[in-house]
Design a protein around this motif. Structure first.
Motif, PDB file in Angstrom:
ATOM      1  N   TRP A   5       0.857  -1.191   0.000  1.00  0.00           N
ATOM      2  CA  TRP A   5       0.000   0.000   0.000  1.00  0.00           C
ATOM      3  C   TRP A   5       0.891   1.238   0.000  1.00  0.00           C
ATOM      4  O   TRP A   5       1.780   1.358   0.835  1.00  0.00           O
ATOM      5  CB  TRP A   5      -0.886   0.017   1.246  1.00  0.00           C
ATOM      6  N   TYR A   6       0.608   2.152  -0.936  1.00  0.00           N
ATOM      7  CA  TYR A   6       1.409   3.367  -1.087  1.00  0.00           C
ATOM      8  C   TYR A   6       0.499   4.570  -0.853  1.00  0.00           C
ATOM      9  O   TYR A   6      -0.454   4.785  -1.602  1.00  0.00           O
ATOM     10  CB  TYR A   6       2.014   3.453  -2.488  1.00  0.00           C
ATOM     11  N   THR A   7       0.777   5.327   0.206  1.00  0.00           N
ATOM     12  CA  THR A   7       0.001   6.534   0.485  1.00  0.00           C
ATOM     13  C   THR A   7       0.882   7.752   0.230  1.00  0.00           C
ATOM     14  O   THR A   7       1.906   7.936   0.882  1.00  0.00           O
ATOM     15  CB  THR A   7      -0.498   6.542   1.940  1.00  0.00           C
ATOM     16  N   PHE A   8       0.482   8.563  -0.752  1.00  0.00           N
ATOM     17  CA  PHE A   8       1.204   9.786  -1.101  1.00  0.00           C
ATOM     18  C   PHE A   8       0.439  10.974  -0.506  1.00  0.00           C
ATOM     19  O   PHE A   8      -0.708  11.233  -0.900  1.00  0.00           O
ATOM     20  CB  PHE A   8       1.294   9.957  -2.621  1.00  0.00           C
ATOM     21  N   LYS A   9       1.039  11.681   0.454  1.00  0.00           N
ATOM     22  CA  LYS A   9       0.422  12.873   1.032  1.00  0.00           C
ATOM     23  C   LYS A   9       1.140  14.089   0.463  1.00  0.00           C
ATOM     24  O   LYS A   9       2.326  14.304   0.724  1.00  0.00           O
ATOM     25  CB  LYS A   9       0.506  12.838   2.554  1.00  0.00           C
ATOM     26  N   GLU A  70      -4.387  13.505  -0.660  1.00  0.00           N
ATOM     27  CA  GLU A  70      -3.955  12.179  -0.231  1.00  0.00           C
ATOM     28  C   GLU A  70      -4.326  11.169  -1.312  1.00  0.00           C
ATOM     29  O   GLU A  70      -5.488  11.043  -1.693  1.00  0.00           O
ATOM     30  CB  GLU A  70      -4.589  11.779   1.099  1.00  0.00           C
ATOM     31  N   LEU A  71      -3.305  10.469  -1.797  1.00  0.00           N
ATOM     32  CA  LEU A  71      -3.481   9.486  -2.861  1.00  0.00           C
ATOM     33  C   LEU A  71      -3.023   8.132  -2.327  1.00  0.00           C
ATOM     34  O   LEU A  71      -1.864   7.972  -1.933  1.00  0.00           O
ATOM     35  CB  LEU A  71      -2.632   9.885  -4.079  1.00  0.00           C
ATOM     36  N   GLN A  72      -3.946   7.175  -2.295  1.00  0.00           N
ATOM     37  CA  GLN A  72      -3.581   5.848  -1.802  1.00  0.00           C
ATOM     38  C   GLN A  72      -3.716   4.823  -2.927  1.00  0.00           C
ATOM     39  O   GLN A  72      -4.764   4.688  -3.536  1.00  0.00           O
ATOM     40  CB  GLN A  72      -4.470   5.437  -0.624  1.00  0.00           C
ATOM     41  N   LEU A  73      -2.589   4.143  -3.187  1.00  0.00           N
ATOM     42  CA  LEU A  73      -2.538   3.149  -4.251  1.00  0.00           C
ATOM     43  C   LEU A  73      -2.174   1.788  -3.679  1.00  0.00           C
ATOM     44  O   LEU A  73      -1.490   1.692  -2.655  1.00  0.00           O
ATOM     45  CB  LEU A  73      -1.488   3.544  -5.304  1.00  0.00           C
ATOM     46  N   GLN A  74      -2.629   0.769  -4.374  1.00  0.00           N
ATOM     47  CA  GLN A  74      -2.271  -0.590  -3.969  1.00  0.00           C
ATOM     48  C   GLN A  74      -1.651  -1.304  -5.163  1.00  0.00           C
ATOM     49  O   GLN A  74      -2.114  -1.177  -6.292  1.00  0.00           O
ATOM     50  CB  GLN A  74      -3.512  -1.359  -3.494  1.00  0.00           C
ATOM     51  N   ILE A  99       5.617   9.916   1.638  1.00  0.00           N
ATOM     52  CA  ILE A  99       5.204   8.623   1.066  1.00  0.00           C
ATOM     53  C   ILE A  99       5.260   7.577   2.173  1.00  0.00           C
ATOM     54  O   ILE A  99       6.311   7.330   2.760  1.00  0.00           O
ATOM     55  CB  ILE A  99       6.111   8.195  -0.103  1.00  0.00           C
ATOM     56  N   ASP A 100       4.122   6.997   2.459  1.00  0.00           N
ATOM     57  CA  ASP A 100       4.010   5.959   3.499  1.00  0.00           C
ATOM     58  C   ASP A 100       3.765   4.631   2.784  1.00  0.00           C
ATOM     59  O   ASP A 100       2.723   4.438   2.157  1.00  0.00           O
ATOM     60  CB  ASP A 100       2.846   6.293   4.435  1.00  0.00           C
ATOM     61  N   ILE A 101       4.738   3.710   2.869  1.00  0.00           N
ATOM     62  CA  ILE A 101       4.628   2.413   2.187  1.00  0.00           C
ATOM     63  C   ILE A 101       4.400   1.325   3.222  1.00  0.00           C
ATOM     64  O   ILE A 101       5.207   1.141   4.138  1.00  0.00           O
ATOM     65  CB  ILE A 101       5.890   2.087   1.371  1.00  0.00           C
ATOM     66  N   PHE A 102       3.292   0.619   3.081  1.00  0.00           N
ATOM     67  CA  PHE A 102       3.005  -0.512   3.975  1.00  0.00           C
ATOM     68  C   PHE A 102       3.258  -1.810   3.205  1.00  0.00           C
ATOM     69  O   PHE A 102       2.629  -2.073   2.186  1.00  0.00           O
ATOM     70  CB  PHE A 102       1.551  -0.476   4.456  1.00  0.00           C
ATOM     71  N   TYR A 103       4.218  -2.606   3.709  1.00  0.00           N
ATOM     72  CA  TYR A 103       4.580  -3.863   3.056  1.00  0.00           C
ATOM     73  C   TYR A 103       3.696  -4.977   3.618  1.00  0.00           C
ATOM     74  O   TYR A 103       3.889  -5.444   4.743  1.00  0.00           O
ATOM     75  CB  TYR A 103       6.059  -4.171   3.285  1.00  0.00           C
ATOM     76  N   ASP A 104       2.715  -5.364   2.838  1.00  0.00           N
ATOM     77  CA  ASP A 104       1.676  -6.278   3.305  1.00  0.00           C
ATOM     78  C   ASP A 104       2.235  -7.627   3.758  1.00  0.00           C
ATOM     79  O   ASP A 104       1.775  -8.214   4.731  1.00  0.00           O
ATOM     80  CB  ASP A 104       0.648  -6.499   2.183  1.00  0.00           C
ATOM     81  N   GLN A 105       3.248  -8.114   3.052  1.00  0.00           N
ATOM     82  CA  GLN A 105       3.767  -9.457   3.328  1.00  0.00           C
ATOM     83  C   GLN A 105       4.404  -9.548   4.713  1.00  0.00           C
ATOM     84  O   GLN A 105       4.280 -10.554   5.402  1.00  0.00           O
ATOM     85  CB  GLN A 105       4.792  -9.863   2.263  1.00  0.00           C
ATOM     86  N   VAL A 106       5.084  -8.492   5.146  1.00  0.00           N
ATOM     87  CA  VAL A 106       5.769  -8.526   6.449  1.00  0.00           C
ATOM     88  C   VAL A 106       5.047  -7.700   7.504  1.00  0.00           C
ATOM     89  O   VAL A 106       5.412  -7.726   8.677  1.00  0.00           O
ATOM     90  CB  VAL A 106       7.226  -8.029   6.325  1.00  0.00           C
ATOM     91  N   GLY A 107       3.986  -6.979   7.095  1.00  0.00           N
ATOM     92  CA  GLY A 107       3.212  -6.207   8.060  1.00  0.00           C
ATOM     93  C   GLY A 107       3.956  -5.021   8.642  1.00  0.00           C
ATOM     94  O   GLY A 107       3.729  -4.640   9.780  1.00  0.00           O
ATOM     95  N   GLU A 108       4.862  -4.421   7.869  1.00  0.00           N
ATOM     96  CA  GLU A 108       5.638  -3.286   8.358  1.00  0.00           C
ATOM     97  C   GLU A 108       5.510  -2.125   7.378  1.00  0.00           C
ATOM     98  O   GLU A 108       5.166  -2.317   6.212  1.00  0.00           O
ATOM     99  CB  GLU A 108       7.110  -3.665   8.521  1.00  0.00           C
ATOM    100  N   SER A 109       5.804  -0.918   7.886  1.00  0.00           N
ATOM    101  CA  SER A 109       5.690   0.247   7.006  1.00  0.00           C
ATOM    102  C   SER A 109       6.935   1.122   7.105  1.00  0.00           C
ATOM    103  O   SER A 109       7.691   1.038   8.072  1.00  0.00           O
ATOM    104  CB  SER A 109       4.448   1.066   7.364  1.00  0.00           C
ATOM    105  N   VAL A 135      -1.342  16.612  12.122  1.00  0.00           N
ATOM    106  CA  VAL A 135      -1.459  15.152  12.267  1.00  0.00           C
ATOM    107  C   VAL A 135      -0.106  14.492  12.020  1.00  0.00           C
ATOM    108  O   VAL A 135       0.278  13.534  12.689  1.00  0.00           O
ATOM    109  CB  VAL A 135      -2.513  14.577  11.294  1.00  0.00           C
ATOM    110  N   CYS A 136       0.620  15.045  11.044  1.00  0.00           N
ATOM    111  CA  CYS A 136       1.893  14.448  10.642  1.00  0.00           C
ATOM    112  C   CYS A 136       2.846  14.330  11.828  1.00  0.00           C
ATOM    113  O   CYS A 136       3.492  13.308  12.027  1.00  0.00           O
ATOM    114  CB  CYS A 136       2.548  15.306   9.568  1.00  0.00           C
ATOM    115  N   GLU A 137       2.919  15.403  12.617  1.00  0.00           N
ATOM    116  CA  GLU A 137       3.889  15.445  13.706  1.00  0.00           C
ATOM    117  C   GLU A 137       3.547  14.433  14.794  1.00  0.00           C
ATOM    118  O   GLU A 137       4.412  13.717  15.292  1.00  0.00           O
ATOM    119  CB  GLU A 137       3.959  16.861  14.282  1.00  0.00           C
ATOM    120  N   ILE A 138       2.279  14.366  15.178  1.00  0.00           N
ATOM    121  CA  ILE A 138       1.922  13.426  16.254  1.00  0.00           C
ATOM    122  C   ILE A 138       1.934  11.989  15.738  1.00  0.00           C
ATOM    123  O   ILE A 138       2.273  11.055  16.468  1.00  0.00           O
ATOM    124  CB  ILE A 138       0.565  13.780  16.902  1.00  0.00           C
ATOM    125  N   GLU A 139       1.601  11.814  14.462  1.00  0.00           N
ATOM    126  CA  GLU A 139       1.714  10.476  13.857  1.00  0.00           C
ATOM    127  C   GLU A 139       3.150   9.983  13.929  1.00  0.00           C
ATOM    128  O   GLU A 139       3.414   8.827  14.271  1.00  0.00           O
ATOM    129  CB  GLU A 139       1.266  10.519  12.385  1.00  0.00           C
TER     130      GLU A 139
END
Length: 679
Positions: A5-9, A70-74, A99-109, A135-139
């Motif tokens: 999962w690729y989230t482009f903010k 915010e653009l989220q691609l899979q 860019i927030d990348i979530f690697y589904d196979q290993v469950g890490e981002s 939000v970015c800072e507290i995230e």
């Protein structure tokens, strides 16, 4: 194949720019990739983005909020795609890009940050991100597990009702187990959600947190815990003192203790005695059995009655002759799981052996006493402890030791701990030290070590304490032992020092601690008996397979002999070299590509050009692994390039079968040293 999962903010300079970028991306909703590429290409600058690139992806979400998109691609795009898309978004006005990348196979981002198209560290744009998106800072603080920073942001005026991924900050804090942050949000004026589904989620999150202060504060805030969809059922699996206190609070607030559904009453659902069951019983809860509770099959019905403590049914079904004919392991396990001590006593009879395997299994973890500990069956454990013999054999000692060591200090019930510590006090001193190290219990170790005489162990094989800390990754115990000025060069049965053992196990943190404490950097590392046995077994199996493939003919044997030679040559040429036999610390560290340990070994003036039993140096190991960074580190430190191994191969010859950059690197450093040999 799992997708990522690729989230482009994207953060733009103004709302108009953001709107244009949003319009450019809109065709993705209809999978019109060509139109999206053309629109993005209309902005100044080149990106290299193509229609085929985007067609690898699936649009999950696209949103505009004032000056951000915010653009989220899979999908599973190539690195080229992520770079080209990043550049295209930058060209279109995304001055700041996360860019927030979530690697589904290993469950890490992972997160990546860009400013005006250039990759930057978070700290470089932290202030700018805080302005455009708090939000970015507290995230980031929560992702970094930095609860103090998150609390500081609240104290500095961050909105306590802030939504993070459509979830209130209060709930996010509880999900992250940041209970101080959740309390700080309440102090800062966080309001309770109005949505019924969110209210249910908050109730269940709070109950599952097992955090009494948080639940009390939420009650003061007006959260009605008696209204939750799962309340109070989510408490019945907990047996901690906190859960008991929460249960009392809920009952005081008027929760219906006799709620009944198709699965029965609360008391039926509580399948373990303890504080929760006692509190509900005292409050007037009744046992209501669901209609389909019993199937008519004798053993299954008896086990069901035991599990739910349905005494009337147990009395009705109890038949000694029938029970004798059953496989009693299922009954015994049920008694332990639900801590039904009286039934267990009846099933076991007069002769109770706490170390008896429940089934025909020699595994120590399958014994009655180990299972009772594992199931936190306090009453059953008390019964079994009474039957533990005075004189314990080696296996019985090991069962007690492992049972105690398996208890997690975070969630172990104190009554279980207290009972096992009585047994533990009867074990030999060295065994108790081993348990303390295994649990990384410095307090226990502090009281035990002064009484230990390692030169005359009570029984079994003595393992040096430092080696034990490495085995169990007991960092606090190692710190304590190093403060006591223990012998750093003491060896184990394989003749390895603690440093040698740590490096051979790839335990960087402990190797660093030992080097800083003054361990000999040139220590020789010997393979363990297990490693030698495993290697011999692998060689024997390979020999059997080759012989089987060759058959009995001379021609077949000759052919397989040639193949063995070719495979061996290919391994040397293209595989990562492995240390052979006894090897110096720096060679093993190079094999593990452990930069921190290698750096410290260099600082400690370790001999760079030591070799293993095949004549291979640390430099050769790193070259075979194609690790250019560490190869250069050794070359700069003065590693020799002209040493040859037992097969006559030099570092340069190894490099020539790997990477051209490594060859150039070696030539550069060889010229600096004035080495003009022809390789």
């Amino acid at each position: 194949m799992s997708a990522n999962w690729y989230t482009f903010k994207c953060y733009c300079a103004n709302e108009n720019t953001a709107k244009k970028l949003y319009q450019a991306l809109l065709p993705l909703e209809d999978e019109n990739y060509g139109s999206a590429v053309r629109r993005l290409a209309s902005f100044p600058g080149k990106s290299g983005l193509t229609e085929s690139d985007l067609s690898e992806m699936y649009l999950e979400d696209l949103n505009q909020s004032e000056t951000s998109i915010e653009l989220q691609l899979q999908g599973s795009p190539s690195s080229l795609l992520s770079k080209s898309l990043t550049q295209a978004l930058t060209n279109a006005g995304a001055d700041l890009l996360v860019i927030d990348i979530f690697y589904d196979q290993v469950g890490e981002s992972e997160k990546y940050y860009f400013k005006n198209g250039k990759s930057v560290e978070y700290e470089e744009i932290e202030d700018e991100l805080a302005l455009v998106n708090p939000v970015c800072e507290i995230e980031q603080a929560m992702d970094d597990d930095d609860e103090n920073k998150a609390i500081l942001l609240l104290e500095n005026g961050l909105d306590p009702d802030l939504l993070i991924d459509d979830t209130p900050l209060l709930m996010q804090a509880i999900q992250y187990d940041m209970f101080d942050l959740a309390l700080a949000a309440l102090d800062a004026g966080a309001t309770l959600p109005e949505d019924e589904e969110l209210i249910d989620d908050l109730i269940n999150l709070a109950l599952e947190s097992d955090h009494l202060q948080l639940i009390s504060r939420l009650m003061e805030k007006g959260l009605d815990f008696t209204s939750g969809e799962e309340s109070p059922y989510c408490l019945i699996d907990y047996q901690s003192n906190t859960a008991a206190a929460i249960t009392r609070l809920l009952i005081k607030k008027g929760i219906d203790v006799n709620t009944v559904d198709e699965e029965g009453s609360i008391l039926w659902k509580i399948q373990a005695p303890g504080p929760i069951a006692r509190i509900f019983t005292k409050a007037g809860a009744k046992l209501v059995v669901p209609d389909d509770a019993y199937s008519g099959e004798y053993q299954l019905d008896l086990m069901t009655a035991i599990a739910h403590n349905h005494l009337e049914k147990i009395k009705q079904l109890w038949d000694v002759d029938k029970i004798k004919k059953l496989d009693r392991s299922g009954l015994i396990e049920t008694c332990l799981v639900h801590d039904r001590v009286q039934v267990l006593k009846a099933v076991l009879g007069k002769s109770i052996n706490p170390f008896l395997p429940i089934e025909n299994d020699t595994d120590d973890e399958n014994t009655l006493i180990a299972k009772a500990v594992g199931y936190t069956a306090v009453d059953c454990l008390s019964l079994l402890i009474k039957h533990v013999p005075e004189n314990l054999n080696q296996q019985q000692q090991e069962i007690i030791r492992e049972s105690y060591a398996a208890l997690s200090s975070d969630d172990a019930r104190q009554d279980i701990v207290d009972q096992l510590e009585i047994l533990l006090s009867r074990l030999p001193l060295l065994t108790r030290v081993a348990v303390a190290i295994q649990k990384d219990d410095v307090t226990a170790l502090t009281t035990l070590v002064p009484h230990v005489d390692p030169s005359s162990p009570e029984q079994g094989e003595y393992i040096p304490f430092l080696h034990q800390t490495i085995q169990w990754d007991a960092i606090q115990c190692m710190k304590f032992l190093l403060e006591q000025s223990v012998d750093l060069e003491e060896t184990d049965r394989n003749e390895n020092t603690a440093l040698g053992y740590a490096i051979s196990q790839g335990n960087t943190d402990m190797a660093v601690m030992l080097l800083k404490a003054g361990s000999n950097p040139d220590t020789l590392i010997h393979p363990s008996r297990e490693d030698l046995n495993e290697q011999a077994a692998e060689e024997q199996l390979a020999e059997l397979l080759f012989n089987a493939a060759a058959g009995s003919s001379q021609k077949g044997k000759k052919t397989m002999g040639v193949m063995k030679s070719i495979l061996g040559s290919m391994q040397d040429k293209y595989g990562t070299l492995k240390p052979a036999g006894n090897a110096p610390a720096i060679v093993i560290a190079a094999y593990h590509e452990d930069e921190e340990v290698i750096s410290l070994l260099l600082d400690a003036k370790a001999e760079l050009d030591q070799t293993d039993e095949q004549g291979r140096t640390a430099l050769m190991m790193l070259i075979s692994a194609e690790n250019g960074k560490l190869t250069e580190m050794l070359l700069v430190a003065g590693a020799q390039t002209d040493i040859k191994d037992n097969n006559g191969k030099s570092a340069m010859q190894v490099a020539k079968t790997r990477d051209k950059d490594l060859v150039r690197l070696l030539k550069k450093h060889s010229k600096k040293k004035g080495v003009f040999k022809i390789f």
